[in-house]
Write a protein that holds these residues in place. Structure first.
Motif, PDB file in Angstrom:
ATOM      1  N   PHE A 102       0.841  -1.206   0.000  1.00 48.42           N
ATOM      2  CA  PHE A 102       0.000   0.000   0.000  1.00 48.42           C
ATOM      3  C   PHE A 102       0.878   1.259   0.000  1.00 48.42           C
ATOM      4  O   PHE A 102       0.655   2.187  -0.773  1.00 48.42           O
ATOM      5  CB  PHE A 102      -0.924   0.007   1.222  1.00 48.42           C
ATOM      6  CG  PHE A 102      -1.775   1.243   1.327  1.00 48.42           C
ATOM      7  CD1 PHE A 102      -3.016   1.308   0.728  1.00 48.42           C
ATOM      8  CD2 PHE A 102      -1.317   2.368   2.014  1.00 48.42           C
ATOM      9  CE1 PHE A 102      -3.803   2.453   0.802  1.00 48.42           C
ATOM     10  CE2 PHE A 102      -2.082   3.524   2.090  1.00 48.42           C
ATOM     11  CZ  PHE A 102      -3.329   3.560   1.487  1.00 48.42           C
ATOM     12  N   LYS A 103       1.894   1.278   0.874  1.00 44.09           N
ATOM     13  CA  LYS A 103       2.761   2.454   0.981  1.00 44.09           C
ATOM     14  C   LYS A 103       3.523   2.707  -0.316  1.00 44.09           C
ATOM     15  O   LYS A 103       3.665   3.854  -0.754  1.00 44.09           O
ATOM     16  CB  LYS A 103       3.735   2.288   2.149  1.00 44.09           C
ATOM     17  CG  LYS A 103       3.086   2.433   3.519  1.00 44.09           C
ATOM     18  CD  LYS A 103       4.111   2.278   4.629  1.00 44.09           C
ATOM     19  CE  LYS A 103       3.484   2.501   6.006  1.00 44.09           C
ATOM     20  NZ  LYS A 103       4.468   2.293   7.094  1.00 44.09           N
ATOM     21  N   ASP A 104       4.012   1.638  -0.949  1.00 40.60           N
ATOM     22  CA  ASP A 104       4.753   1.790  -2.202  1.00 40.60           C
ATOM     23  C   ASP A 104       3.866   2.365  -3.300  1.00 40.60           C
ATOM     24  O   ASP A 104       4.259   3.290  -4.027  1.00 40.60           O
ATOM     25  CB  ASP A 104       5.323   0.441  -2.649  1.00 40.60           C
ATOM     26  CG  ASP A 104       6.552   0.033  -1.855  1.00 40.60           C
ATOM     27  OD1 ASP A 104       7.125   0.906  -1.168  1.00 40.60           O
ATOM     28  OD2 ASP A 104       6.936  -1.152  -1.911  1.00 40.60           O
ATOM     29  N   LEU A 105       2.654   1.828  -3.420  1.00 41.56           N
ATOM     30  CA  LEU A 105       1.746   2.299  -4.463  1.00 41.56           C
ATOM     31  C   LEU A 105       1.249   3.710  -4.163  1.00 41.56           C
ATOM     32  O   LEU A 105       1.075   4.522  -5.072  1.00 41.56           O
ATOM     33  CB  LEU A 105       0.564   1.333  -4.605  1.00 41.56           C
ATOM     34  CG  LEU A 105       0.914  -0.022  -5.235  1.00 41.56           C
ATOM     35  CD1 LEU A 105      -0.237  -1.004  -5.087  1.00 41.56           C
ATOM     36  CD2 LEU A 105       1.285   0.136  -6.708  1.00 41.56           C
ATOM     37  N   GLU A 106       1.045   3.999  -2.888  1.00 38.89           N
ATOM     38  CA  GLU A 106       0.620   5.351  -2.511  1.00 38.89           C
ATOM     39  C   GLU A 106       1.711   6.369  -2.873  1.00 38.89           C
ATOM     40  O   GLU A 106       1.415   7.467  -3.354  1.00 38.89           O
ATOM     41  CB  GLU A 106       0.315   5.419  -1.018  1.00 38.89           C
ATOM     42  CG  GLU A 106      -0.187   6.793  -0.575  1.00 38.89           C
ATOM     43  CD  GLU A 106      -0.434   6.879   0.928  1.00 38.89           C
ATOM     44  OE1 GLU A 106      -1.461   7.444   1.327  1.00 38.89           O
ATOM     45  OE2 GLU A 106       0.422   6.375   1.690  1.00 38.89           O
ATOM     46  N   ARG A 107       2.966   6.010  -2.642  1.00 38.63           N
ATOM     47  CA  ARG A 107       4.077   6.892  -3.015  1.00 38.63           C
ATOM     48  C   ARG A 107       4.068   7.173  -4.518  1.00 38.63           C
ATOM     49  O   ARG A 107       4.319   8.295  -4.956  1.00 38.63           O
ATOM     50  CB  ARG A 107       5.420   6.282  -2.596  1.00 38.63           C
ATOM     51  CG  ARG A 107       5.868   6.660  -1.188  1.00 38.63           C
ATOM     52  CD  ARG A 107       7.315   6.297  -0.951  1.00 38.63           C
ATOM     53  NE  ARG A 107       7.513   4.872  -0.914  1.00 38.63           N
ATOM     54  CZ  ARG A 107       7.424   4.131   0.191  1.00 38.63           C
ATOM     55  NH1 ARG A 107       7.139   4.705   1.346  1.00 38.63           N
ATOM     56  NH2 ARG A 107       7.607   2.830   0.149  1.00 38.63           N
TER      57      ARG A 107
END
Length: 660
Positions: free
Chosen positions: A536-541
């Motif tokens: 989630f964090k990677d895609l949000e970035r």
């Protein structure tokens, strides 16, 4: 003995020294007096005087004449090294190579394994990204993104070794390409940027090359020593640490050139400056000479800023030639504070942040009412960007970065927006010599009346331009006002490569869900979407990065907003950035002592004498520099928690509590 007497004694004994004086102490004036003393008593001695601005160079020359070498640090270093191109060619690899990764053991993190894993993966990603950027610049090759933390933690040493092998291979290519280039063409290009394609170096590169030369070839140090008996450096704390090392460690010890430093460690707020020279004082390479005068501040402000210093130096009011008594140096120093139950952080809700800022603004309004005609010194925040009319620029960075003000200037420099604004502002202010010198660097034709008219039309067009920033910079390139730097081309290429790589279904599905009110991991999981936290964090970035790139190069970020931001950081309005705020004295100042959710600074424990960590010291210096610009009336405002009150009152017993 006065400080000037002590400097004279050091000169007689040929002993290097540092003159340490607070804001407004007349350090530069003392430097001029030292030059006059040498002129009268040692007329045959060769002197170099190094300052940080061309304005300071002109000021000192007007006082002591042209008989000495008086220049900026960059001009001075370039004059020393420019003829040693073969030597430079043997060092320039250090400028373009990629540094390898080196893992810190758990002891470095005080046995905290969780912290070690977090920091080591962050370091891995940072170095991986540097490698990826350099690979694209050198080989025009793109690689995938760095692996995630969970995978990295399984075998960090293996991944580090793989990355270092890639870096070694790329560095070998860089080294061999440098060896193939014609070293006679290597030179300082007098810009902000290094250029690998034509093997020239910019301002920062010049400092690194100079250090490498003096460290590698002792004969260059001997040549410098033969040329100058004395080298004086103004604002030493802002001088690159490696350059101070050159002057104090790399020159031959036999009949060593005397080095004189003038400055103040409490005013070292730039990350690339040495800050202090305590180690050289401790090992007796430098005589420390304190200067306790204060020619700038009122008695009340002087007393206030003395409490902020952490080095024991206590200033006393010194009267100017035009002043007859202390009655002419009276003012005020007030501190307004209010108590809040809690302080939001960068992750708090916008509602909590807005409520908190509203309370700060009430304190500011009170300070403005009681102390009118004041300049406001504060860390950049959304409200300032609204007042100064660069809100779209600020919001574009805020949607990607938690601390946008840390990145705005860096990106605007990379994309040469700041260069273009400086060119236009110089024209508007009649600084035509600067314009001609800059255009000469890019080969702008200036032979005919038509050439001059075309230049005039181009800049006047930009001064009235209402379009986007990227359109303005494109116009500047097309009309030869600027030459595209490798930094610009690399940034644009990476941006285009990133955006073109966002076509996969996983990302597009995530983005659709994210903008359909599923912008947290919890919301996605509740909607039945299975996704790991790290994913989630990677895609949000990536979502934020895409939105940032699109926004930055859209019509929303105008060239006028870039100009407004430039005017803001150059203090051409009532709001002044507290960050990088050194400058001349201001009659009335209001200092807003709040981080505005910026993690780099921490004013919370500023008045806690038991707390001495690095972040507190950086914040203390910033607070000192901001307050010490005040000439007459100073007011500080701060929101505190109840447990901070006793520390504040110990520091400033007359602080006024305001109930909001």
């Amino acid at each position: 003995m006065t400080p000037l007497d002590k400097i004279k004694q050091s000169i007689e004994e040929n002993k290097s020294f540092v003159l340490q004086g607070g804001a407004g102490s007349g350090k530069t004036e003392t430097l001029k007096e030292v030059l006059e003393y040498i002129t009268e008593n040692y007329p045959d001695k060769k002197v170099a005087c190094i300052t940080h601005t061309n304005l300071a160079v002109d000021e000192i020359k007007s006082r002591v004449g042209e008989q000495y070498t008086i220049s900026t640090i960059h001009s001075f270093l370039n004059s020393i090294i420019k003829d040693y191109k073969k030597n430079i060619s043997q060092c320039i690899f250090e400028l373009f190579k990629v540094e390898k990764i080196e893992r810190k053991e758990i002891e470095f993190y005080d046995g905290d394994e969780k912290l070690q894993k977090k920091k080591e993966h962050e370091k891995y990603k940072k170095i991986y990204e540097k490698y990826a950027k350099k690979l694209f610049t050198i080989q025009s090759e793109s690689i995938g993104k760095a692996i995630g933390k969970r995978e990295y933690d399984k075998s960090p040493n293996t991944y580090n070794e793989e990355l270092n092998n890639l870096i070694d291979s790329l560095n070998e290519i860089i080294k061999s390409q440098i060896e193939e280039k014609e070293y006679n063409k290597i030179k300082y290009n007098e810009t902000r940027f290094d250029s690998y394609s034509d093997l020239t170096f910019g301002h920062d590169g010049l400092l690194e090359i100079s250090y490498q030369l003096f460290s590698t070839f002792p004969k260059i140090g001997k040549i410098l020593q033969d040329r100058f008996d004395y080298i004086f450096i103004d604002e030493y704390q802002d001088t690159n640490e490696k350059i101070i090392k050159v002057f104090l460690e790399c020159l031959p010890e036999n009949e060593r050139t005397l080095i004189g430093l003038f400055g103040d460690s409490m005013q070292s707020i730039y990350s690339d400056g040495i800050g202090d020279v305590q180690k050289y004082i401790s090992n007796s390479l430098l005589n420390e000479i304190p200067k306790e005068d204060n020619y700038r501040c009122s008695v009340q402000v002087k007393d206030f800023i003395n409490k902020i210093r952490n080095d024991g130096l206590r200033q006393e009011v010194a009267l100017k030639h035009s002043e007859n008594s202390l009655d002419e140096r009276q003012g005020t120093a007030n501190f307004y504070y209010s108590i809040v139950e809690s302080k939001p952080n960068v992750f708090s809700s916008q509602e909590d942040k807005n409520e908190y800022i509203e309370k700060i603004n009430k304190l500011i309004d009170l300070a403005n009412f009681n102390q009118p005609n004041s300049k406001l010194l504060m860390l950049t925040n959304k409200s300032i960007s609204t007042e100064a009319d660069f809100l779209n620029l600020y919001n574009t960075f805020a949607q990607r970065y938690q601390e946008p003000k840390e990145y705005i200037e860096v990106v605007l420099i990379k994309l040469q927006f700041m260069d273009l604004v400086e060119l236009c502002q110089s024209y508007a202010n009649g600084k035509y010599n600067y314009i001609l010198s800059e255009l000469k660097k890019v080969g702008y034709p200036m032979k005919t009346i038509e050439d001059k008219q075309r230049l005039k039309d181009s800049i006047e067009y930009l001064l009235e331009f209402e379009g986007s920033a990227i359109e303005a910079i494109s116009y500047a390139f097309e009309n030869n006002l600027l030459k595209k730097s490798e930094s610009f081309e690399s940034y644009i290429a990476r941006k285009n490569a990133f955006l073109s790589g966002l076509t996969n279904d996983e990302y597009q599905t995530f983005k659709t869900n994210y903008f359909n009110d599923m912008n947290t991991l919890t919301k996605m999981n509740k909607a039945g979407i299975e996704i790991e936290e790290e994913q989630f964090k990677d895609l949000e970035r990536e979502v934020k990065k895409e939105k940032f790139f699109i926004g930055l190069f859209s019509p929303d970020v105008t060239f006028q907003e870039i100009t407004n931001y430039y005017n803001y950081i150059n203090e051409k309005m009532n709001y002044i950035t507290m960050h990088k705020t050194k400058g001349t004295g201001i009659d009335n100042v209001i200092v807003v002592l709040d981080e505005y959710f910026w993690n780099e600074y921490d004013f919370t424990n500023l008045f806690d004498s038991s707390n001495n960590e690095a972040k507190k010291i950086d914040s203390q210096k910033l607070f000192y520099v901001a307050c010490s610009r005040t000439k007459t009336n100073l007011t500080c405002v701060k929101l505190i928690k109840e447990e901070e009150e006793s520390n504040l009152l110990t520091f400033f017993s007359d602080a006024i509590k305001i109930d909001l």
